[in-house]
Write an enzyme that holds these catalytic residues in place. Structure first.
Site: not given
Length: 314
Positions: A122, A219, A246
């Site tokens: 992020h 993901r 994570h």
């Protein structure tokens, strides 16, 4: 892009800024720009694989939940009395990403040998424009200048750390392109997180107890990797354990791969609705590890915590 004359920060200035963040208030734009300049200088002195001495406390994703970060500091101790290694994902999702990343950078600048920050997936321009940090910067400062400074600073944050030549620490996981620590040292990290490749893998990959070798990640970035991969990486590099974050885990921590991999998660009641605990890992000077769980900080007006099964989150 806003420009501010570079001034030397006194300890009093830094302490005043830290006090403001501890009171969950954001500092001025001029101070943010100066802080980011100084933080980049500090990060540029550190390698892709940053050597961290023990004792140290390892903390997972915070995601802008500054009240819970402050709760963790009350339990674990404040810098410099406690040494910290934060595994990334400081921003997005929560409502106080600005105060969170500001406080952590202030601690890093004031106590560079006591506080280690690693980059998470992020800490990225693309991701922060989707999951809240960009909008928060615009709302609190009225322009994108602060967001630009923070995200430029993210490019300088180290990718991994090794504690006492024993614990390998990264935000996400391993990469099929990185068999040795030396391979990680050779990466060019001063850039936006790529969509694929070894730098991406370090921030996006996940361990999986049902997988052998490497698998496709749900993901859409990084990989899932099996216990055989972890064992080979640790043996090749003379290491004992992998510590990473994570992944949201309900108890705040989770062992994988026959206790060779530990996941720690630092955002209790993630997104203010997942009902999970958080945990950090204390590593002693003798390299013994202790896991400490904690609940969300009390917040006025917040509904009573209800434990529930979470959705899948980044």
């Amino acid at each position: 892009k806003a420009t501010v004359s570079v001034l030397y920060w006194s300890d009093m200035d830094i302490d005043a800024a830290i006090a403001s963040c501890l009171d969950t208030k954001h500092i001025s734009e001029a101070w943010v720009l100066e802080l980011c300049n100084k933080a980049r200088e500090v990060f540029d002195e550190e390698l892709n694989v940053h050597a961290v001495p023990a004792p140290v406390t390892v903390v997972g994703d915070i995601h802008g939940q500054v009240h819970d970060l402050l709760e963790m500091l009350k339990i674990g101790g404040y810098p410099p009395d406690t040494n910290y290694l934060f595994l990334g994902d400081f921003v997005d999702r929560g409502y106080y990403s600005v105060e969170t990343i500001t406080l952590l950078l202030l601690y890093k600048v004031k106590y560079p040998s006591r506080v280690t920050l690693l980059r998470g997936n992020h800490e990225s321009r693309q991701i922060t424009q989707v999951y809240g940090f960009y909008d928060e910067c615009m709302r609190k400062y009225g322009s994108a200048a602060v967001w630009t400074e923070f995200t430029d600073t993210f490019d300088h944050i180290p990718l991994t750390a090794v504690i006492e030549k024993s614990f390998f620490c990264t935000h996400g996981g391993l990469s099929p392109s990185l068999e040795t620590i030396d391979h990680i040292r050779q990466l060019d990290r001063c850039k936006e997180v790529p969509h694929d490749g070894p730098m991406c893998d370090l921030m996006w990959s996940d361990p999986d107890d049902e997988t052998q070798d490497w698998g496709v990640s749900p993901r859409g970035a990084g990989y899932i990797f099996g216990a055989d991969v972890s064992e080979k990486f640790l043996q090749t590099n003379g290491l004992k354990m992998i510590a990473r974050a994570h992944q949201l885990v309900q108890e705040g921590y989770k062992w994988s791969h026959e206790q060779r991999v530990i996941t720690v998660w630092g955002a209790p009641n993630y997104c203010y609705r997942c009902g999970n605990q958080a945990a950090f890992m204390e590593i002693s000077e003798h390299l013994d590890s202790t896991l400490v769980q904690y609940e969300p900080a009390p917040r006025r007006g917040e509904a009573q915590l209800v434990r529930a099964s979470p959705e899948y989150f980044l």
